[in-house]
Design a protein around this motif. Sequence first.
Motif: not given
Length: 114
Positions: A34-54, A95-100
């Motif tokens: 919620d702090k990240v959203i407060e500072i940067l807003g809603v992300p352009y792209d969201r990807q996740f794997k298990g308990n990790q997110e990017a 132009s957004v890349k796939t998360i590695k």
Amino acid sequence: MKKYFISLFAFLVLQGCGTLDNKTILIDSGDPKDKVIEILGVPYDRQFKGNQEAWQYCVSGAGFGYNDHKIIWFTDKKVTGITTYRTTRSGCTGSVKTIKWEEAPDYTIEIRDR
């Protein structure tokens, strides 16, 4: 006087275009989503794997013919790192890349004896 206004206008335009650096400097390791959203807003792209997110953010045409991208990495809903990359494609679309996931920052899992 005319040179003054032209200089002021150019300064304001460049400040408006800028990069995401002036905002991501406010984000610290361990911050919640919620702090990240407060500072940067809603992300352009969201990807996740298990308990990790990017989450990816993009500023198009950051003033110098490139797009500024930031990846905010989370583990267990807490910031673990920030990665920057730039692209020269026109606009952020496509132009957004796939998360590695192997590029994700390391994190420590605390283990306590009982």
